[in-house]
Design a protein around this motif. Structure first.
Motif, mmCIF file in Angstrom:
data_model
loop_
_atom_site.group_PDB
_atom_site.id
_atom_site.type_symbol
_atom_site.label_atom_id
_atom_site.label_comp_id
_atom_site.label_asym_id
_atom_site.label_seq_id
_atom_site.Cartn_x
_atom_site.Cartn_y
_atom_site.Cartn_z
ATOM 1 N N CYS A 112 0.835 -1.213 0.000
ATOM 2 C CA CYS A 112 0.000 0.000 0.000
ATOM 3 C C CYS A 112 0.867 1.260 0.000
ATOM 4 N N ILE A 113 1.993 1.176 -0.696
ATOM 5 C CA ILE A 113 2.927 2.288 -0.872
ATOM 6 C C ILE A 113 3.046 2.534 -2.369
ATOM 7 N N THR A 114 3.150 3.798 -2.784
ATOM 8 C CA THR A 114 3.181 4.102 -4.210
ATOM 9 C C THR A 114 4.411 3.496 -4.888
ATOM 10 N N GLN A 115 4.262 3.208 -6.178
ATOM 11 C CA GLN A 115 5.362 2.616 -6.932
ATOM 12 C C GLN A 115 6.575 3.540 -6.978
ATOM 13 N N GLU A 116 6.351 4.861 -7.110
ATOM 14 C CA GLU A 116 7.492 5.767 -7.177
ATOM 15 C C GLU A 116 8.281 5.789 -5.874
ATOM 16 N N THR A 117 7.600 5.562 -4.749
ATOM 17 C CA THR A 117 8.304 5.524 -3.467
ATOM 18 C C THR A 117 9.271 4.347 -3.427
ATOM 19 N N LEU A 118 8.760 3.166 -3.738
ATOM 20 C CA LEU A 118 9.595 1.959 -3.703
ATOM 21 C C LEU A 118 10.687 2.022 -4.764
ATOM 22 N N ALA A 119 10.363 2.577 -5.927
ATOM 23 C CA ALA A 119 11.337 2.638 -7.022
ATOM 24 C C ALA A 119 12.495 3.561 -6.682
ATOM 25 N N THR A 120 12.196 4.775 -6.212
ATOM 26 C CA THR A 120 13.269 5.739 -5.955
ATOM 27 C C THR A 120 14.074 5.373 -4.719
ATOM 28 N N LEU A 121 13.469 4.692 -3.756
ATOM 29 C CA LEU A 121 14.194 4.280 -2.559
ATOM 30 C C LEU A 121 15.123 3.109 -2.841
ATOM 31 N N ASN A 122 14.735 2.241 -3.798
ATOM 32 C CA ASN A 122 15.490 1.011 -4.054
ATOM 33 C C ASN A 122 16.214 1.008 -5.394
ATOM 34 N N GLN A 123 16.358 2.180 -6.018
ATOM 35 C CA GLN A 123 17.108 2.329 -7.271
ATOM 36 C C GLN A 123 16.559 1.430 -8.377
ATOM 37 N N ILE A 124 15.234 1.346 -8.461
ATOM 38 C CA ILE A 124 14.577 0.571 -9.512
ATOM 39 C C ILE A 124 14.267 1.521 -10.663
ATOM 40 N N GLU A 125 14.831 1.246 -11.818
ATOM 41 C CA GLU A 125 14.753 2.184 -12.939
ATOM 42 C C GLU A 125 13.472 2.051 -13.731
ATOM 43 N N ASN A 126 12.910 0.844 -13.798
ATOM 44 C CA ASN A 126 11.773 0.608 -14.676
ATOM 45 C C ASN A 126 10.762 -0.301 -13.987
ATOM 46 N N ALA A 127 9.493 -0.058 -14.243
ATOM 47 C CA ALA A 127 8.422 -0.831 -13.599
ATOM 48 C C ALA A 127 8.472 -2.305 -13.985
ATOM 49 N N ASP A 140 11.289 -4.072 -14.247
ATOM 50 C CA ASP A 140 12.507 -4.714 -13.739
ATOM 51 C C ASP A 140 12.165 -5.936 -12.898
ATOM 52 N N ASP A 141 12.981 -6.968 -13.020
ATOM 53 C CA ASP A 141 12.806 -8.196 -12.246
ATOM 54 C C ASP A 141 13.385 -7.984 -10.853
ATOM 55 N N ILE A 142 12.534 -8.025 -9.832
ATOM 56 C CA ILE A 142 12.996 -7.804 -8.449
ATOM 57 C C ILE A 142 12.918 -9.089 -7.625
ATOM 58 N N LYS A 143 12.710 -10.209 -8.280
ATOM 59 C CA LYS A 143 12.627 -11.478 -7.553
ATOM 60 C C LYS A 143 13.954 -11.792 -6.886
ATOM 61 N N GLY A 144 13.903 -12.101 -5.591
ATOM 62 C CA GLY A 144 15.102 -12.427 -4.833
ATOM 63 C C GLY A 144 15.858 -11.228 -4.313
ATOM 64 N N GLN A 145 15.458 -10.020 -4.687
ATOM 65 C CA GLN A 145 16.177 -8.822 -4.249
ATOM 66 C C GLN A 145 15.830 -8.459 -2.809
ATOM 67 N N THR A 146 16.795 -7.854 -2.116
ATOM 68 C CA THR A 146 16.562 -7.306 -0.785
ATOM 69 C C THR A 146 16.148 -5.850 -0.941
ATOM 70 N N LEU A 147 14.965 -5.523 -0.437
ATOM 71 C CA LEU A 147 14.372 -4.210 -0.639
ATOM 72 C C LEU A 147 14.104 -3.523 0.697
ATOM 73 N N ILE A 148 14.149 -2.200 0.667
ATOM 74 C CA ILE A 148 13.764 -1.409 1.835
ATOM 75 C C ILE A 148 12.325 -0.962 1.635
ATOM 76 N N LEU A 149 11.491 -1.189 2.641
ATOM 77 C CA LEU A 149 10.087 -0.821 2.573
ATOM 78 C C LEU A 149 9.800 0.298 3.570
ATOM 79 N N PRO A 150 9.379 1.460 3.091
ATOM 80 C CA PRO A 150 9.028 2.558 3.998
ATOM 81 C C PRO A 150 7.561 2.451 4.412
ATOM 82 N N VAL A 151 7.130 3.354 5.274
ATOM 83 C CA VAL A 151 5.737 3.352 5.719
ATOM 84 C C VAL A 151 5.037 4.661 5.349
ATOM 85 N N VAL A 152 5.709 5.492 4.561
ATOM 86 C CA VAL A 152 5.146 6.749 4.071
ATOM 87 C C VAL A 152 5.484 6.875 2.594
ATOM 88 N N SER A 153 4.531 7.305 1.786
ATOM 89 C CA SER A 153 4.769 7.465 0.352
ATOM 90 C C SER A 153 5.396 8.818 0.037
#
Length: 335
Positions: free
Chosen positions: A112-127, A129-142
């Protein structure tokens, strides 16, 4: 519980009931944040986040036993209500290893966090991108995380250009994540242009469509100099000398080599943080430098016949995970 107050620094505040069950967990998290300090002159806060010390979300699949996910969802919901009411949200981050093989869109929906939040926090360039197996940081604010240092992908660079004159206010926070400073713009969304970049996963042709023909295919072929059967890891695009050569996708110049005995003047571009590379060989001229960042469609050189070449052409390769793939298929070249 420790909470950031943008006017006066640190304060204590009574929390909703659901935090009681999470109290000790949050205390651990607060101490794991590391150095937290305020800059009194402009009231900008910097929080140092050590990824290895973040509390771990083991699963994003809801169940009665998954109490951490319930607490995470409660915090996200509480923050959304707080922002709507003009109050300050909680500042928390979690770590999640995507062994459940969520797509990027699926992950954002679960959090329930916007895609741009997760993308810019985790250096994901394109929607896509394969993120399977990746370690990601999840925030609680968009919001949007904009790196202070030079951007490493097209979205970061575009955001830096668009927000270069953005005034800092008391609601802005610097986060230092693994040694890299980010400015956090809470509740911001991508502009239509930024979203178009983020959703665009297509590759462009390295030469203009009407300027070449395929003179040698991908795969086994007889070497024109030795006569031996060898793997040809790319395709040859015959074109007039001096024809512009374009970057097929945003990326960084991994190598810009001149006078190589085999490839002559050639360029290697690194895309998606090294997940994919593209090779452009036998160039008459190189117009980019090593480590330079280029955007899709930028001219990076010109067709030539340097190195071992029987005529002017572009030897072009695409590699994913180090493995050569047929560029004709990847670029949908039919002629």
């Amino acid at each position: 519980m420790l909470k950031i107050n943008y006017e006066t620094g640190l304060s204590f505040k009574r929390q909703p009931r659901f935090f009681n069950t999470f109290f000790f967990f949050l205390i651990y998290f607060i101490f794991s944040l590391g150095n937290l300090y305020a800059q009194p002159d402009d009231q900008i806060k910097r929080i140092i986040i050590e990824k290895d010390k973040l509390p771990v979300l083991e699963s994003l699949s809801p169940s009665r036993a998954n109490t951490i996910l319930k607490d995470y969802n409660n915090i996200v919901e509480s923050n959304s209500k707080a922002i709507s009411a003009g109050r300050e949200p909680e500042i928390l981050f979690f770590k999640y290893i995507n062994n459940e093989r969520f797509t990027f869109q699926g992950l954002a929906a679960r959090c329930c966090i916007t895609q741009e939040t997760l993308a810019t926090l985790n250096q994901i360039e394109n929607a896509q991108d394969d993120i399977k197996g990746q370690t990601l940081i999840l925030p609680v604010v968009s919001g949007i995380f904009i790196p202070v240092e030079r951007g490493i992908n097209s979205i970061e660079i575009l955001l830096q250009e668009n927000y270069s004159s953005h005034p800092l206010t008391k609601t802005n926070i610097y986060y230092n994540i693994n040694g890299r400073d980010y400015l956090f713009l809470r509740s911001k969304r991508f502009t239509p242009t930024e979203r178009a970049y983020f959703l665009d996963s297509s590759l462009r042709l390295p030469l203009d469509n009407d300027s070449f023909w395929v003179s040698s295919e991908f795969g086994k072929r007889k070497n024109p100099f030795s006569g031996e059967m060898k793997n040809h890891n790319g395709i040859d695009l015959a074109a007039a000398e001096g024809t512009p050569v374009y970057a097929i996708k945003d990326g960084a110049v991994y190598a810009a080599i001149e006078k190589d005995p085999e490839f002559g003047n050639y360029i290697i571009l690194s895309h998606d943080l090294g997940k994919m590379t593209s090779v452009y060989a036998h160039l008459s001229k190189i117009t980019v430098d090593r480590y330079q960042y280029v955007k899709k469609g930028d001219v990076i050189g010109y067709v030539g016949q340097t190195g071992k070449a029987t005529g002017p052409h572009l030897h072009f390769e695409i590699r994913t995970g180090g493995k050569a793939e047929d560029p004709r298929i990847k670029l949908n070249i039919e002629k």
